[in-house]
Design an enzyme around this catalytic site. Structure first.
Site, PDB file in Angstrom:
ATOM      1  CB  SER A   1       2.859  -5.600 -47.785  1.00  0.00           C
ATOM      2  OG  SER A   1       2.082  -4.616 -48.628  1.00  0.00           O
TER       3      SER A   1
ATOM      4  CG  HIS B   1      -2.749  -3.920 -47.116  1.00  0.00           C
ATOM      5  ND1 HIS B   1      -1.799  -4.874 -47.957  1.00  0.00           N
ATOM      6  CD2 HIS B   1      -1.515  -3.285 -47.026  1.00  0.00           C
ATOM      7  CE1 HIS B   1      -0.840  -4.913 -48.435  1.00  0.00           C
ATOM      8  NE2 HIS B   1       0.140  -3.640 -48.007  1.00  0.00           N
TER       9      HIS B   1
HETATM   10  C1  GCU Z   1       1.877  -0.728 -52.175  1.00  0.00           C
HETATM   11  C2  GCU Z   1       2.526  -1.953 -53.635  1.00  0.00           C
HETATM   12  C3  GCU Z   1       1.837  -3.404 -53.301  1.00  0.00           C
HETATM   13  C4  GCU Z   1       2.981  -3.406 -51.836  1.00  0.00           C
HETATM   14  C5  GCU Z   1       2.605  -2.340 -50.772  1.00  0.00           C
HETATM   15  C6  GCU Z   1       3.348  -2.550 -49.640  1.00  0.00           C
HETATM   16  O1  GCU Z   1       0.616  -0.738 -52.346  1.00  0.00           O
HETATM   17  O2  GCU Z   1       1.555  -1.516 -54.819  1.00  0.00           O
HETATM   18  O3  GCU Z   1       2.443  -3.795 -54.045  1.00  0.00           O
HETATM   19  O4  GCU Z   1       2.261  -4.940 -51.675  1.00  0.00           O
HETATM   20  O5  GCU Z   1       2.332  -1.540 -51.766  1.00  0.00           O
HETATM   21  O6  GCU Z   1       4.627  -3.343 -49.769  1.00  0.00           O
HETATM   22  O7  GCU Z   1       3.139  -1.801 -48.912  1.00  0.00           O
END
Ligand code: GCU
Length: 440
Positions: free
Chosen positions: A277, A418
């Site tokens: 992420s 995710h």
């Molecule tokens: C949010 C953000 C993302 C990121 C994610 C994370 O969803 O919008 O860009 O990758 O957090 O790091 O958990």
């Protein structure tokens, strides 16, 4: 003034007043969140910058020209327009081994903890590394290095891991609560993302650190974390082309590698950097800035990571800059709703890893991170690998769920959401075996 004109003037003043009031109200009201686009037919038409054509229109025809001309040009654009320039290493990076357990995890692992002092003057900021090495064998081993979201104690229930004393980002990660002060309850809460036994069982070390040790993840205008250590006299925040938090976290990964170069248990020429992420965005930028990383893995990194910005699918540049203003450099703000003006797109970030192996992973349900945009970045980086005589990403269409593609670029879209799962790790371990262990 005739009465008619007077009335017109009165109406004009009223209208301007109303406009001013409306403008003032819109400043006070929170911006209404726009619906993200998840409709492929609404992805705008776009042209991507060609990885093998320079800014002034010259075609790159040799590996030498890629190395000497185009790669530095692309890297400079990412530095000045997106992540921000970073300083070099601190003049002196002090490290201290704070614990060693040679019979950790029931005798299967050696566990080490090492503090890295990022500032010559004071004790903080300090980055605490947690290292697990396979217990068997005395040769230096290849390693996976990645930052964690919840503190080192969240990575494994092992009671020997020192509880962090630093500030923790309070969050809820897939149901597991990460508190803002580390406690016993937090041990192992994110362990399913870090299969330590599996990693050491395959002959690799795992090295991790809490990302907030380098820069706490909130917008405080860069007063805490590592940024102020490098301000010029009188400077109070980074310039528009200087590092944001992602670049700072990536810088921290380079400092961890500085230490690993001195650790007799690790083969520093075989360190894979990985992240999930926002930390996947960080792993990619770390790999771009520091070519000592010999393999790079982006897990569900999405917007500002592996996903093409121009597709505006799921999270967009406008949204990421607004909600996370500290992640990128000041100059990046001008590209919100203005992606076509970007001199780069994220396939060029993937291309910066060449000739090193790079793996991009998506998840089917993670539409926010735009799996197709992540796939396309991997694919459009391939011409650079081809120029260097290497197989980039095999095939010419996006694979179905759980059908990994592996050349020197790897890609898969896993079923599910995710996250970092055992399926992802199995692919990364196979990929690392193939690229880091060849010739053994
Ligand atoms: C949010 C953000 C993302 C990121 C994610 C994370 O969803 O919008 O860009 O990758 O957090 O790091 O958990």
């Amino acid at each position: 003034m005739r009465p008619g004109n007077l009335m017109k003037a009165g109406i004009g003043i009223c209208a301007s007043l109303m406009l001013m009031l409306a403008a003032a109200a819109s400043l006070l009201l929170p911006t209404r969140e726009r619906e993200p686009n998840y409709d492929e037919t609404k992805v705008p038409a776009y042209d991507l910058p060609d990885p093998l054509v320079t800014e002034d229109g010259r075609r790159v025809k040799t590996a030498g020209d890629w190395r000497e001309i185009r790669r530095p040009e692309i890297l400079e654009l990412f530095r000045s327009q997106m992540y921000g320039r970073r300083p070099g290493p601190p003049r002196e990076l002090r490290s201290r081994v704070t614990s060693v357990e040679t019979r950790a995890l029931g005798g299967k692992a050696v566990r080490k903890e090492v503090s890295l002092y990022l500032s010559p003057k004071q004790d903080l900021p300090r980055m605490d590394l947690l290292i697990y090495l396979p217990a068997s064998g005395s040769d230096p081993v290849p390693a996976f290095l990645g930052l964690n979201f919840g503190g080192n104690h969240s990575v494994h229930p092992d009671p020997g891991i020192t509880l962090p004393k630093s500030w923790m980002r309070p969050s809820r990660v897939e149901g597991a609560v990460v508190e803002n002060r580390a406690t016993e309850k937090g041990r192992g809460t994110l362990s399913r993302r870090w299969p330590v036994e599996k990693i050491i069982g395959r002959g690799y070390a795992l090295v991790t650190a809490y990302y907030g040790d380098i820069d706490p993840d909130y917008d405080d205008e860069f007063r805490n974390g590592v940024h102020p250590l490098f301000y010029r006299p009188g400077q109070t925040r980074p310039d528009a082309d200087e590092w944001g938090s992602i670049a700072a976290w990536a810088w921290g990964l380079s400092r961890a590698l500085d230490y690993l170069e001195t650790d007799p248990g690790i083969d520093p020429a075989k360190v894979a950097v990985l992240g999930h992420s926002r930390l996947g965005k960080t792993a990619l930028w770390a790999g771009a800035e520091d070519e000592r990383f010999s393999l790079v893995i982006s897990n569900n990194s999405g917007c500002g990571g592996a996903a093409l910005s121009r597709r505006r699918f799921g999270e967009t540049v406008e949204r990421i800059n607004r909600v996370f203003p500290h992640w990128f450099c000041g100059n990046f703000k001008q590209y919100g709703d203005n992606e076509e003006r970007l001199p780069i797109d994220q396939h060029l970030l993937v291309a910066l890893m060449a000739p090193r192996p790079v793996y991009v992973a998506s998840a089917v349900e993670d539409r926010w991170a735009d799996p197709k945009g992540e796939y396309l970045s991997a694919r459009h980086a391939s011409p650079v690998y081809a120029l260097l005589g290497l197989p980039g990403l095999p095939g010419d269409s996006m694979p179905g769920a759980n059908q990994p593609l592996t050349g020197t670029i790897g890609y898969h879209v896993r079923s599910g959401r995710h996250d970092v799962t055992g399926y992802d790790w199995d692919r990364y371990l196979d990929f690392a075996d193939r690229h880091l262990r060849k010739g053994r």
